[in-house]
Motif scaffolding. Structure first.
Motif, PDB file in Angstrom:
ATOM      1  N   UNK A   1       0.819  -1.207   0.000  1.00 14.23           N
ATOM      2  CA  UNK A   1       0.000   0.000   0.000  1.00 14.23           C
ATOM      3  C   UNK A   1       0.852   1.255   0.000  1.00 14.23           C
ATOM      4  N   UNK A   2       0.342   2.290  -0.659  1.00 13.02           N
ATOM      5  CA  UNK A   2       0.939   3.618  -0.580  1.00 13.02           C
ATOM      6  C   UNK A   2       0.204   4.483   0.437  1.00 13.02           C
ATOM      7  N   UNK A   3      -1.091   4.218   0.636  1.00 10.58           N
ATOM      8  CA  UNK A   3      -1.921   5.002   1.548  1.00 10.58           C
ATOM      9  C   UNK A   3      -3.176   4.221   1.887  1.00 10.58           C
ATOM     10  N   UNK A   4      -3.915   4.725   2.874  1.00  9.81           N
ATOM     11  CA  UNK A   4      -5.192   4.129   3.258  1.00  9.81           C
ATOM     12  C   UNK A   4      -6.139   5.226   3.713  1.00  9.81           C
ATOM     13  N   UNK A   5      -7.423   5.000   3.443  1.00  3.53           N
ATOM     14  CA  UNK A   5      -8.487   5.858   3.964  1.00  3.53           C
ATOM     15  C   UNK A   5      -9.360   4.979   4.853  1.00  3.53           C
TER      16      UNK A   5
ATOM     17  N   UNK B   1       4.705   9.046  13.695  1.00  4.85           N
ATOM     18  CA  UNK B   1       4.412   9.836  12.506  1.00  4.85           C
ATOM     19  C   UNK B   1       4.309   9.009  11.240  1.00  4.85           C
ATOM     20  N   UNK B   2       4.252   7.674  11.379  1.00  5.99           N
ATOM     21  CA  UNK B   2       4.221   6.799  10.208  1.00  5.99           C
ATOM     22  C   UNK B   2       2.969   6.982   9.380  1.00  5.99           C
ATOM     23  N   UNK B   3       1.849   7.378  10.013  1.00  8.83           N
ATOM     24  CA  UNK B   3       0.575   7.479   9.306  1.00  8.83           C
ATOM     25  C   UNK B   3       0.214   8.918   8.938  1.00  8.83           C
ATOM     26  N   UNK B   4       1.113   9.848   9.175  1.00 10.20           N
ATOM     27  CA  UNK B   4       0.886  11.244   8.802  1.00 10.20           C
ATOM     28  C   UNK B   4       1.351  11.492   7.372  1.00 10.20           C
ATOM     29  N   UNK B   5       0.910  12.603   6.776  1.00  9.50           N
ATOM     30  CA  UNK B   5       1.450  13.003   5.485  1.00  9.50           C
ATOM     31  C   UNK B   5       2.973  13.091   5.599  1.00  9.50           C
TER      32      UNK B   5
ATOM     33  N   UNK C   1      -6.894  12.547   3.276  1.00  9.49           N
ATOM     34  CA  UNK C   1      -7.998  13.466   2.991  1.00  9.49           C
ATOM     35  C   UNK C   1      -8.322  14.352   4.191  1.00  9.49           C
ATOM     36  N   UNK C   2      -7.942  13.905   5.380  1.00  6.59           N
ATOM     37  CA  UNK C   2      -8.379  14.523   6.627  1.00  6.59           C
ATOM     38  C   UNK C   2      -9.355  13.654   7.375  1.00  6.59           C
ATOM     39  N   UNK C   3      -9.910  12.634   6.691  1.00  9.07           N
ATOM     40  CA  UNK C   3     -10.798  11.682   7.337  1.00  9.07           C
ATOM     41  C   UNK C   3     -12.095  12.297   7.832  1.00  9.07           C
ATOM     42  N   UNK C   4     -12.874  11.494   8.532  1.00 13.30           N
ATOM     43  CA  UNK C   4     -14.116  11.991   9.104  1.00 13.30           C
ATOM     44  C   UNK C   4     -13.863  13.058  10.155  1.00 13.30           C
TER      45      UNK C   4
ATOM     46  N   UNK D   1      -3.432  15.261  -5.861  1.00 14.27           N
ATOM     47  CA  UNK D   1      -3.928  15.627  -4.531  1.00 14.27           C
ATOM     48  C   UNK D   1      -3.255  16.880  -3.977  1.00 14.27           C
ATOM     49  N   UNK D   2      -2.514  17.591  -4.821  1.00 14.21           N
ATOM     50  CA  UNK D   2      -1.920  18.882  -4.453  1.00 14.21           C
ATOM     51  C   UNK D   2      -1.067  18.742  -3.187  1.00 14.21           C
ATOM     52  N   UNK D   3      -1.309  19.600  -2.193  1.00  9.37           N
ATOM     53  CA  UNK D   3      -0.461  19.613  -1.002  1.00  9.37           C
ATOM     54  C   UNK D   3      -0.595  18.357  -0.159  1.00  9.37           C
ATOM     55  N   UNK D   4      -1.653  17.583  -0.385  1.00 14.58           N
ATOM     56  CA  UNK D   4      -1.845  16.335   0.359  1.00 14.58           C
ATOM     57  C   UNK D   4      -1.197  15.146  -0.338  1.00 14.58           C
ATOM     58  N   UNK D   5      -0.545  15.360  -1.461  1.00 16.19           N
ATOM     59  CA  UNK D   5      -0.099  14.262  -2.300  1.00 16.19           C
ATOM     60  C   UNK D   5       0.879  13.330  -1.593  1.00 16.19           C
ATOM     61  N   UNK D   6       0.585  12.024  -1.670  1.00 13.22           N
ATOM     62  CA  UNK D   6       1.506  10.991  -1.219  1.00 13.22           C
ATOM     63  C   UNK D   6       2.437  10.678  -2.393  1.00 13.22           C
TER      64      UNK D   6
END
Length: 396
Positions: free
Chosen positions: A290-294, A325-329, A338-341, A367-372
């Motif tokens: 995985x690269x990311x998760x929601x 900090x492993x799960x932060x941007x 995305x910021x999540x719920x 995803x602009x500034x949020x890009x992984x």
């Protein structure tokens, strides 16, 4: 594996408290998704609507409601309800139609106009309804349930309210960069600690809000995508909608008791872990790819639970990931970029679709500034009441 379908377009209506009809929100999201896909409404062969059941009669026939709002043109229509898993179930229905050859291009829409405060059961007496019972017999509102799960983590693994606060800090930082989010301000751990206690140990900023909002995706066969200039689209490779396995030894809302394990040994994994496993098996990938998760952060503590359920770490190690900090941007495996719920709030029929929108933008590199950086594969995970699994794997 059953085959890929292409995500041609993704669109959202910004989330908030707008005081208008869910149909308006969904129509906006649908038109944005169609524009993103570069196709016209007349090209859509099927519409799948994720239902909202609080918006009156039209909410029960959301597929036809959105088809009418966009303008009747003869498309096949489907309406799906699976509580918080409705969006994933709608995507699964659309995907099945495409893979079965029933449609080449399908519009999936979910939208809601949520009540103020936490969700409550519909009126009337329903003693055979476990959701009604947990409110009326136990007084177990959603925040109370979230708090019980937080207390369970504290007892089993030594998690602390400070660990939970770090989840909110992380998600608020990502949400501040997302123009679709309702809450777009960074939050500190001190602000979380200073917010009002809602259900001990959780505070107001540990718990997601209820929101108005909408999300939509346009899905197609790979052949249709190629014919319409999408040579390398984001692809949905798996959708998991599994149910629990008897006996269910860990409580999931709205249940108020576990199954008896006298005659049958409990399954080796929890229901939520089984949701993710089925998605990985169908997609032919594992969590290490995985690269990311929601994930479905109804509360900060529940997000930590999802880290373990989707295989990012072993049981009890979720807090360690967020501390590092492993799960932060910018971290090893960003979760809820995305910021999540925490940043959006719940718009029940839309949220699983919104998760797929975020995967789509991330895998496109849009995803602009949020890009992984270099995102190639992602998973979404949530669940709906009454045993509705929900996970989607998307790849590029």
């Amino acid at each position: 594996m059953t085959g890929d379908v292409a995500v041609l377009g993704a669109g959202m209506h910004p989330w908030g408290k707008w005081g208008r009809s869910f149909v308006e929100y969904g129509t906006v999201a649908a038109r944005v998704a169609l524009g993103d896909a570069g196709i016209g409404w007349q090209d859509v062969q099927s519409v799948v609507g994720a239902d909202t059941v609080r918006g009156g009669y039209p909410g029960y026939v959301a597929g036809a409601t959105f088809a009418q709002a966009l303008g009747w043109q003869g498309a096949r229509v489907t309406s799906v309800y699976a509580a918080c898993a409705s969006g994933a179930q709608a995507i699964n229905s659309a995907r099945a139609q495409i893979l079965a050859g029933m449609a080449d291009v399908v519009l999936v829409v979910g939208a809601d106009a949520a009540p103020k405060g936490f969700f409550a059961p519909a009126g009337g007496d329903r003693p055979d309804d476990p959701d009604w019972l947990r409110f009326r017999v136990l007084g177990a509102t959603n925040p109370a349930y979230f708090a019980l799960y937080a207390r369970r983590r504290m007892a089993l693994y030594g998690d602390t309210p400070d660990d939970f606060a770090l989840v909110k800090v992380k998600n608020a930082a990502a949400g501040a960069l997302n123009r679709h989010a309702r809450y777009r301000a960074p939050v500190t751990a001190d602000q979380v600690a200073a917010s009002a206690v809602v259900a001990d140990p959780l505070r107001l900023l540990d718990i997601c809000a209820t929101s108005d909002g909408a999300a939509a995706v346009v899905l197609s066969s790979m052949e249709f995508a190629r014919r319409h200039g999408h040579a390398d689209p984001v692809r949905i490779r798996a959708v998991s909608t599994v149910t629990p396995t008897y006996p269910k030894a860990v409580l999931d809302l709205p249940d108020i008791a576990t199954d008896s394990a006298v005659a049958v040994e409990p399954a080796p994994e929890t229901f939520r872990a089984s949701i993710a496993r089925a998605a990985y098996e169908e997609a032919g990938i594992g969590p290490d790819e995985l690269s990311l998760a929601e994930v479905y952060d109804l509360s900060t503590a529940l997000e930590l639970e999802w880290y373990e359920d989707i295989g990012l770490c072993a049981a009890g190690e979720g807090a360690k990931l967020v501390r590092e900090g492993a799960t932060a941007l910018g971290g090893r495996i960003p979760v809820n970029p995305s910021g999540g719920l925490a940043s959006f709030g719940e718009a029940v029929p839309a949220q699983a679709i919104a998760q797929v929108c975020e995967l789509t933008w991330q895998l496109r590199g849009a995803a602009a500034e949020r890009q992984v950086p270099g995102a190639r594969a992602g998973i979404t995970a949530n669940q709906g009441l009454f045993g509705h699994g929900s996970a989607v794997v998307a790849v590029r």
